[in-house]
Design a protein around this motif. Structure first.
Motif, PDB file in Angstrom:
ATOM      1  N   PHE A 179       5.457 -52.589   3.527  1.00 20.63           N
ATOM      2  CA  PHE A 179       5.506 -51.434   4.091  1.00 20.63           C
ATOM      3  C   PHE A 179       4.028 -50.536   3.754  1.00 20.63           C
ATOM      4  CE2 PHE A 179       6.070 -46.730   3.271  1.00 20.63           C
ATOM      5  CZ  PHE A 179       6.196 -46.236   4.562  1.00 20.63           C
ATOM      6  N   PHE A 180       3.309 -50.355   4.845  1.00 17.85           N
ATOM      7  CA  PHE A 180       1.821 -49.777   4.361  1.00 17.85           C
ATOM      8  C   PHE A 180       2.119 -48.399   4.830  1.00 17.85           C
ATOM      9  CE2 PHE A 180      -2.231 -48.674   6.420  1.00 17.85           C
ATOM     10  CZ  PHE A 180      -2.994 -49.398   5.410  1.00 17.85           C
ATOM     11  N   GLY A 181       2.802 -47.591   5.497  1.00 16.37           N
ATOM     12  CA  GLY A 181       2.765 -46.076   5.581  1.00 16.37           C
ATOM     13  C   GLY A 181       3.482 -45.768   7.051  1.00 16.37           C
ATOM     14  N   THR A 182       3.198 -44.643   7.171  1.00 21.59           N
ATOM     15  CA  THR A 182       3.699 -44.106   8.506  1.00 21.59           C
ATOM     16  C   THR A 182       3.055 -43.367   9.361  1.00 21.59           C
ATOM     17  OG1 THR A 182       4.655 -42.197   7.384  1.00 21.59           O
ATOM     18  CG2 THR A 182       6.036 -43.846   7.377  1.00 21.59           C
ATOM     19  N   LEU A 183       3.210 -43.509  10.616  1.00 20.42           N
ATOM     20  CA  LEU A 183       2.631 -42.300  11.648  1.00 20.42           C
ATOM     21  C   LEU A 183       3.646 -41.474  11.729  1.00 20.42           C
ATOM     22  CD1 LEU A 183       1.110 -44.862  14.213  1.00 20.42           C
ATOM     23  CD2 LEU A 183       0.048 -44.096  12.045  1.00 20.42           C
ATOM     24  N   ILE A 189      -3.902 -37.822  17.116  1.00 20.81           N
ATOM     25  CA  ILE A 189      -3.662 -39.028  17.493  1.00 20.81           C
ATOM     26  C   ILE A 189      -4.712 -39.796  16.679  1.00 20.81           C
ATOM     27  CG2 ILE A 189      -5.299 -39.072  19.489  1.00 20.81           C
ATOM     28  CD1 ILE A 189      -1.964 -40.484  19.753  1.00 20.81           C
ATOM     29  N   ASP A 190      -6.106 -39.128  16.159  1.00 20.67           N
ATOM     30  CA  ASP A 190      -6.900 -39.576  15.676  1.00 20.67           C
ATOM     31  C   ASP A 190      -6.791 -39.918  14.132  1.00 20.67           C
ATOM     32  OD1 ASP A 190      -8.720 -38.782  17.620  1.00 20.67           O
ATOM     33  OD2 ASP A 190      -9.510 -36.989  16.705  1.00 20.67           O
ATOM     34  N   VAL A 191      -5.820 -39.410  13.417  1.00 22.11           N
ATOM     35  CA  VAL A 191      -5.154 -39.729  12.225  1.00 22.11           C
ATOM     36  C   VAL A 191      -4.557 -40.925  12.393  1.00 22.11           C
ATOM     37  CG1 VAL A 191      -3.601 -39.051  10.238  1.00 22.11           C
ATOM     38  CG2 VAL A 191      -5.229 -37.469  11.430  1.00 22.11           C
ATOM     39  N   ARG A 192      -3.690 -41.057  13.153  1.00 22.21           N
ATOM     40  CA  ARG A 192      -2.897 -42.219  13.604  1.00 22.21           C
ATOM     41  C   ARG A 192      -3.670 -43.387  13.939  1.00 22.21           C
ATOM     42  NH1 ARG A 192       1.633 -39.752  17.656  1.00 22.21           N
ATOM     43  NH2 ARG A 192       0.599 -37.976  17.580  1.00 22.21           N
ATOM     44  N   LEU A 193      -4.757 -43.138  14.653  1.00 18.49           N
ATOM     45  CA  LEU A 193      -5.654 -44.431  15.204  1.00 18.49           C
ATOM     46  C   LEU A 193      -6.202 -44.757  13.779  1.00 18.49           C
ATOM     47  CD1 LEU A 193      -6.671 -46.250  17.410  1.00 18.49           C
ATOM     48  CD2 LEU A 193      -8.434 -44.364  17.680  1.00 18.49           C
ATOM     49  N   ALA A 194      -6.724 -44.088  12.971  1.00 21.95           N
ATOM     50  CA  ALA A 194      -7.373 -44.429  11.789  1.00 21.95           C
ATOM     51  C   ALA A 194      -6.454 -45.149  10.762  1.00 21.95           C
ATOM     52  CB  ALA A 194      -7.880 -42.916  11.152  1.00 21.95           C
ATOM     53  N   VAL A 196      -3.986 -46.908  11.878  1.00 18.81           N
ATOM     54  CA  VAL A 196      -3.735 -48.272  12.371  1.00 18.81           C
ATOM     55  C   VAL A 196      -5.101 -49.378  12.230  1.00 18.81           C
ATOM     56  CG1 VAL A 196      -3.385 -49.509  14.526  1.00 18.81           C
ATOM     57  CG2 VAL A 196      -1.844 -47.373  13.955  1.00 18.81           C
ATOM     58  N   ARG A 197      -6.133 -48.550  12.132  1.00 18.45           N
ATOM     59  CA  ARG A 197      -7.391 -49.339  11.969  1.00 18.45           C
ATOM     60  C   ARG A 197      -7.359 -49.592  10.596  1.00 18.45           C
ATOM     61  NH1 ARG A 197     -10.784 -49.042  16.568  1.00 18.45           N
ATOM     62  NH2 ARG A 197     -11.190 -47.047  17.367  1.00 18.45           N
ATOM     63  N   ARG A 198      -6.964 -48.959   9.682  1.00 16.27           N
ATOM     64  CA  ARG A 198      -6.785 -49.324   8.211  1.00 16.27           C
ATOM     65  C   ARG A 198      -5.934 -50.432   8.137  1.00 16.27           C
ATOM     66  NH1 ARG A 198      -5.141 -46.716   3.818  1.00 16.27           N
ATOM     67  NH2 ARG A 198      -4.034 -45.038   5.030  1.00 16.27           N
ATOM     68  N   LEU A 199      -4.983 -50.322   8.498  1.00 17.04           N
ATOM     69  CA  LEU A 199      -3.811 -51.377   8.492  1.00 17.04           C
ATOM     70  C   LEU A 199      -4.369 -52.859   8.951  1.00 17.04           C
ATOM     71  CD1 LEU A 199      -0.742 -52.568   8.134  1.00 17.04           C
ATOM     72  CD2 LEU A 199      -0.529 -51.632  10.441  1.00 17.04           C
ATOM     73  N   ILE A 200      -4.975 -52.700  10.278  1.00 14.63           N
ATOM     74  CA  ILE A 200      -5.708 -53.881  10.759  1.00 14.63           C
ATOM     75  C   ILE A 200      -6.659 -54.438   9.744  1.00 14.63           C
ATOM     76  CG2 ILE A 200      -6.965 -54.820  12.508  1.00 14.63           C
ATOM     77  CD1 ILE A 200      -5.527 -52.953  14.485  1.00 14.63           C
ATOM     78  N   ASP A 201      -7.570 -53.497   9.130  1.00 14.36           N
ATOM     79  CA  ASP A 201      -8.444 -54.151   8.301  1.00 14.36           C
ATOM     80  C   ASP A 201      -8.008 -54.963   7.141  1.00 14.36           C
ATOM     81  OD1 ASP A 201     -10.504 -53.276  10.133  1.00 14.36           O
ATOM     82  OD2 ASP A 201     -10.908 -51.326   8.909  1.00 14.36           O
ATOM     83  N   GLN A 202      -6.792 -54.116   6.622  1.00 14.81           N
ATOM     84  CA  GLN A 202      -6.397 -54.623   5.361  1.00 14.81           C
ATOM     85  C   GLN A 202      -5.356 -55.916   5.604  1.00 14.81           C
ATOM     86  OE1 GLN A 202      -4.541 -52.019   2.734  1.00 14.81           O
ATOM     87  NE2 GLN A 202      -6.300 -50.681   2.690  1.00 14.81           N
TER      88      GLN A 202
END
Lengths: 203, 158
Positions: A179-183, A189-194, A196-202
């Protein structure tokens, strides 16, 4: 001089006690009433489940490991929260551009009695063909959701119909099922996109 | 900008169709709309706003439409991360001098539409008010775009 200081200390102690009591109360309300909360880092998306996707094919937890994922639980008899969430996830996939390939978006029906694979297929395809729709029988979905700390409940409405109360937030999951976190719906939408990007990076 | 606004205000009454407004007594029903839903979607969410410019309270008690098996009024909310939906069984109060939205947590739910409706379609319906009586309106079907969803839904598309 000593007296007021100790008075203050006593007051402080009393206030901290109150804080502790309030915190304990909150913890009780959060955990004690049957609603559990997810802990970051816990690999509960690696717990076994068995459902079918929108094409009727059997899927399990293994089908979604190996790539980060975003999970939303809802139902098609839902006029605003669910279609909005899916439209927003589709918007996030668009915004990710080529990176969208590094994310799996999954919509799990909490109303499997009405949401057959065919219904799910029409539904997810409309928002984004890259979104996977999952359904199954009620026991399978209940077990799967419970293992992932997802709350849902059937609520009768007048005239014999029913609606579903369900978790509105989206769970983000790492490629190894942690589990990484929630949206949350109230986030921009900017917070959520950020996130998601962090999830993809990690990964 | 001010000129544009003035122009629009002047033009407004001349072209009521553009305003997409319906009136019954002192009630002004503005912009009934439905968000386009997936094919075979079992429900459609309807939104509108009602301005009560009169001196007495009223209440929207029902919406009827031949295009759906039933139309219900609902209140939906997300609290503590849980999405809940409740049927509004006693109608939607429209107090004198206020504007009330179906939107903003409330919506009309069109159950089992008779066919697929896409952006550009129109769905006829009748609003039933406790005091003002019945008024025929047209819900315009509009595209649900990720963009509009992302920008917290404009005025009453929630």
């Amino acid at each position: 001089m000593k007296k007021p200081a100790s008075g203050l200390r006593t007051l402080r102690a009393v206030l901290w006690t109150l804080v502790a009591v309030a915190a304990a109360g909150t913890l009780y309300l959060t955990y004690g009433t049957g609603r559990q909360q997810a802990e970051a880092g816990e690999a509960f998306y690696a717990k076994p489940f068995s459902l079918v996707n929108q094409d009727g094919a059997a899927v399990s937890e293994a089908s979604f490991l190996g790539k980060p994922s975003a999970w939303f639980y809802g139902f098609t008899h839902c006029p605003d929260v669910c279609p909005t969430a899916l439209a927003e996830m589709s918007g996030i996939l668009e915004a990710l551009g080529p990176d969208a390939e590094k994310l799996q978006v999954v919509f799990v029906s909490v109303d499997p009695e009405r949401d057959t694979p065919e219904v799910m297929k029409d539904y997810v395809d409309y928002f984004d063909a890259r979104i996977t729709g999952l359904t199954g029988n009620l026991d399978q979905v209940s077990a799967m959701a419970k293992d992932r700390y997802i709350f849902f409940e059937k609520v009768p409405v007048e005239g014999g119909d029913y609606t579903m109360e369900h978790q509105a937030s989206i769970q983000l999951v790492t490629s190894d099922g942690r589990f990484f976190g929630t949206l949350a719906t109230e986030e921009g939408i900017d917070v959520r996109l950020a996130k998601v990007r962090r999830l993809i990076d990690q990964g | 900008m001010k000129t544009l606004l003035t122009t629009l205000l002047l033009l407004g009454p001349a072209i009521p169709a553009a305003a997409h407004e319906f009136t019954v007594g002192d009630l002004y029903v503005d912009h009934p709309m439905i968000e386009e839903a997936p094919p075979n979607a079992p429900v459609l969410g309807g939104y509108l706003s009602i301005a009560n410019r009169g001196g007495s309270d009223d209440r929207l008690v029902a919406i009827e439409s031949a295009a759906a098996r039933k139309v219900e009024l609902h209140r939906s909310s997300v609290t503590d991360g849980i999405a809940r939906m409740q049927q509004i069984t006693d109608g939607l109060a429209v107090p004198a001098g206020t504007t009330v939205e179906l939107g903003d947590g409330n919506h009309a739910m069109f159950l089992d539409p008779d066919r697929r409706y896409v952006a550009g379609d129109e769905i006829g319906a009748t609003l039933v008010f406790e005091n003002a009586g019945r008024v025929d309106v047209v819900f315009e079907v509009e595209k649900r775009s990720a963009e509009s969803a992302a920008s917290s839904h404009g005025d009453h598309a929630r």
